[in-house]
Design an enzyme around this catalytic site. Sequence first.
Site, PDB file in Angstrom:
ATOM      1  N   TYR A 160     -17.536  17.480  -6.742  1.00 54.20           N
ATOM      2  CA  TYR A 160     -17.681  16.322  -5.869  1.00 54.20           C
ATOM      3  C   TYR A 160     -17.666  16.723  -4.408  1.00 54.20           C
ATOM      4  O   TYR A 160     -16.785  17.446  -3.937  1.00 54.20           O
ATOM      5  CB  TYR A 160     -16.552  15.306  -6.120  1.00 54.20           C
ATOM      6  CG  TYR A 160     -16.559  14.174  -5.122  1.00 54.20           C
ATOM      7  CD1 TYR A 160     -17.516  13.172  -5.199  1.00 54.20           C
ATOM      8  CD2 TYR A 160     -15.641  14.136  -4.080  1.00 54.20           C
ATOM      9  CE1 TYR A 160     -17.558  12.151  -4.266  1.00 54.20           C
ATOM     10  CE2 TYR A 160     -15.674  13.114  -3.136  1.00 54.20           C
ATOM     11  CZ  TYR A 160     -16.630  12.128  -3.233  1.00 54.20           C
ATOM     12  OH  TYR A 160     -16.677  11.122  -2.297  1.00 54.20           O
ATOM     13  N   HIS A 187     -21.512   7.972   8.843  1.00 52.51           N
ATOM     14  CA  HIS A 187     -20.179   7.380   8.853  1.00 52.51           C
ATOM     15  C   HIS A 187     -19.676   7.055  10.263  1.00 52.51           C
ATOM     16  O   HIS A 187     -18.566   6.531  10.419  1.00 52.51           O
ATOM     17  CB  HIS A 187     -19.180   8.309   8.153  1.00 52.51           C
ATOM     18  CG  HIS A 187     -19.276   8.265   6.659  1.00 52.51           C
ATOM     19  ND1 HIS A 187     -20.454   8.471   5.978  1.00 52.51           N
ATOM     20  CD2 HIS A 187     -18.326   8.042   5.693  1.00 52.51           C
ATOM     21  CE1 HIS A 187     -20.240   8.368   4.683  1.00 52.51           C
ATOM     22  NE2 HIS A 187     -18.961   8.104   4.476  1.00 52.51           N
ATOM     23  N   ASN A 191     -12.238  13.011   5.387  1.00 52.31           N
ATOM     24  CA  ASN A 191     -11.427  12.575   4.259  1.00 52.31           C
ATOM     25  C   ASN A 191      -9.974  12.894   4.558  1.00 52.31           C
ATOM     26  O   ASN A 191      -9.481  13.978   4.225  1.00 52.31           O
ATOM     27  CB  ASN A 191     -11.879  13.334   3.019  1.00 52.31           C
ATOM     28  CG  ASN A 191     -12.099  12.427   1.822  1.00 52.31           C
ATOM     29  OD1 ASN A 191     -12.222  12.907   0.716  1.00 52.31           O
ATOM     30  ND2 ASN A 191     -12.137  11.134   2.021  1.00 52.31           N
ATOM     31  N   TYR A 235      25.966 -14.173  18.012  1.00 52.49           N
ATOM     32  CA  TYR A 235      25.510 -13.028  17.231  1.00 52.49           C
ATOM     33  C   TYR A 235      24.693 -12.038  18.051  1.00 52.49           C
ATOM     34  O   TYR A 235      24.710 -10.833  17.786  1.00 52.49           O
ATOM     35  CB  TYR A 235      24.644 -13.504  16.053  1.00 52.49           C
ATOM     36  CG  TYR A 235      25.398 -14.202  14.951  1.00 52.49           C
ATOM     37  CD1 TYR A 235      26.771 -14.440  15.030  1.00 52.49           C
ATOM     38  CD2 TYR A 235      24.726 -14.636  13.811  1.00 52.49           C
ATOM     39  CE1 TYR A 235      27.446 -15.092  14.011  1.00 52.49           C
ATOM     40  CE2 TYR A 235      25.390 -15.282  12.788  1.00 52.49           C
ATOM     41  CZ  TYR A 235      26.748 -15.519  12.893  1.00 52.49           C
ATOM     42  OH  TYR A 235      27.409 -16.162  11.882  1.00 52.49           O
ATOM     43  N   ARG A 292      27.496  -9.973  19.435  1.00 54.29           N
ATOM     44  CA  ARG A 292      28.462  -9.446  18.473  1.00 54.29           C
ATOM     45  C   ARG A 292      27.807  -8.587  17.390  1.00 54.29           C
ATOM     46  O   ARG A 292      28.411  -7.623  16.907  1.00 54.29           O
ATOM     47  CB  ARG A 292      29.204 -10.630  17.838  1.00 54.29           C
ATOM     48  CG  ARG A 292      30.277 -10.238  16.879  1.00 54.29           C
ATOM     49  CD  ARG A 292      31.237 -11.377  16.528  1.00 54.29           C
ATOM     50  NE  ARG A 292      30.694 -12.701  16.576  1.00 54.29           N
ATOM     51  CZ  ARG A 292      30.673 -13.545  15.528  1.00 54.29           C
ATOM     52  NH1 ARG A 292      31.108 -13.146  14.347  1.00 54.29           N
ATOM     53  NH2 ARG A 292      30.216 -14.766  15.659  1.00 54.29           N
ATOM     54  N   PHE A 297      -6.138  11.130   0.037  1.00 50.47           N
ATOM     55  CA  PHE A 297      -6.654  10.410   1.202  1.00 50.47           C
ATOM     56  C   PHE A 297      -6.141   8.973   1.284  1.00 50.47           C
ATOM     57  O   PHE A 297      -6.313   8.303   2.295  1.00 50.47           O
ATOM     58  CB  PHE A 297      -8.185  10.386   1.160  1.00 50.47           C
ATOM     59  CG  PHE A 297      -8.745   9.940  -0.165  1.00 50.47           C
ATOM     60  CD1 PHE A 297      -8.572   8.652  -0.639  1.00 50.47           C
ATOM     61  CD2 PHE A 297      -9.438  10.836  -0.958  1.00 50.47           C
ATOM     62  CE1 PHE A 297      -9.072   8.247  -1.861  1.00 50.47           C
ATOM     63  CE2 PHE A 297      -9.957  10.446  -2.193  1.00 50.47           C
ATOM     64  CZ  PHE A 297      -9.772   9.145  -2.641  1.00 50.47           C
ATOM     65  N   GLU A 339     -13.969   2.166  -4.246  1.00 55.18           N
ATOM     66  CA  GLU A 339     -12.678   2.192  -3.557  1.00 55.18           C
ATOM     67  C   GLU A 339     -12.070   0.798  -3.663  1.00 55.18           C
ATOM     68  O   GLU A 339     -12.150  -0.016  -2.743  1.00 55.18           O
ATOM     69  CB  GLU A 339     -12.892   2.633  -2.110  1.00 55.18           C
ATOM     70  CG  GLU A 339     -13.475   4.041  -2.036  1.00 55.18           C
ATOM     71  CD  GLU A 339     -14.212   4.338  -0.738  1.00 55.18           C
ATOM     72  OE1 GLU A 339     -14.120   3.522   0.203  1.00 55.18           O
ATOM     73  OE2 GLU A 339     -14.886   5.372  -0.678  1.00 55.18           O
TER      74      GLU A 339
END
Length: 511
Positions: free
Chosen positions: A53, A83, A195, A280, A283, A328, A414
Amino acid sequence: MTRTLTPGKATLSDLEDIYWNGAAIALDPSAHAGIARAADCIARVVAGNDPVYGVNTGFGKLASIRIDRGDVTTLQRNLILSHCCGVGDPLEGSIVRLILTLKLLSLGRGASGVRPALVALIEGMLAQGVLPVIPEKGSVGASGDLAPLAHMAAVMMGHGEAMLKGERMAGDTALARAGLTPVVLEAKEGLALINGTQVSTALALAGLFRAKRALRSAIVTGALSTDAAMGSTAPFAEEIHTLRGHAGQIEVAAALRALMDGSGIRAAHQDNDERVQDPYCLRCQPQVGGACLDVLRQAARTLEIEANAATDNPLVLSSGEVVSGGNFHAEPVALAADMIALAVAEIGAIAQRRVAMLVDPALSYGLPGFLTTRPGLNSGMMIAEVTTAALMSENKQMAHPASVDSTPTSANQEDHVSMACHGARRLLPMTQNLFWILGVEAMMGAQGVELRAPHQTSPQLLAAKAAIRNRIAPMAEDRYMAGDMAAAGDLIASGALIDAVGGDLLPGVSA
């Protein structure tokens, strides 16, 4: 000083210095042999006939398509250019330096199969200040931070844009001016570059470092507010906190005791104080701040591991086998970022309540309304408090967990993603909001302790007040406040308030 980073062993201290100070770095030479070994493994795959791959196949849903040996370099080039789909404003230079550093550490693990020349180019870009222009949006935090890392890789190929010495220019121009040569990507190298989780992790680390600075500052501003309101130090007694046992709570209580030690304001009222309990926001500072400190430490441990991780796919194993996996997927980073966001929101929430208390004469134990000696004619710090309420509310809205918001992408290949990148990116505006909230508290705390004259606060808090007054004058009458607000936020963001009291008094965040 140059920091030598050993892949797998880089520390949070190393990375924080790179983020805040732009520290020069070099990769430990011991990593070179592993890098070369993995590259040789990929070369053997290319020379063979077995499909692997991303080496001699397509990507994602197209993984079943075999790529001819002669098209391997074209495959990598096309991957990067296709990309480069990021949008939005560019990430700031300090973030980009972290991204390049983290990619260097990841490739340096010797499991990515890239040639040593690729690693040397990243080292050269860091040394010469060639910082790719990386748009902030486009990653869903799974299959790597694909789009933003593609913009980084494009510059390495001589495409895209980069910053060099404050000037934005074409990627090939930036490399040429820096005396660097673009690379022609070989098998697996484009995939190795994009990746990975380096953008998400860099953003989460930046958020962590900023949150750490904010929390330490909040202990100082909280101590100032407590003394300004003539609050009791009894709730900070050591045994109260050791009886519960949480480390962060114990440390925050100790820091508050140390900061308020020797306060003349406290000494003047502790013997005739009719109050049974403080609210609070005073404190419970050790309980809230300590819980946030513990959460930040847990996130820090996760991010330090991730910063040193090999997160691309496939990976070259020590046996020489090239195996596809899922490193990834940025789920650890997403969850860490969500933890940091929750802590940031809570630090701001309790600080805002202290701010609201200081301006309210019904709650501030004798301080004038809105901390002005002539209320009515003057509004004093009325709207400064309103601004902190707006900032606190915005942070609460942004604190919703990003990691629960998965959506399928890439034709359902994905089908579960982490959303780590924008989950981490939101930490930058959230921490900026927190810097402003704490800056306002610092202004009000300084004003409040001055209104307790002739009694003086502790020596440590007098040093903090001096740092505040170095930037912001006391408010005797109403004036234009936007500049004061900005200066107060910068006081917190720069770490100057921490430096004023001596950072050794305050707990930090370590792995």
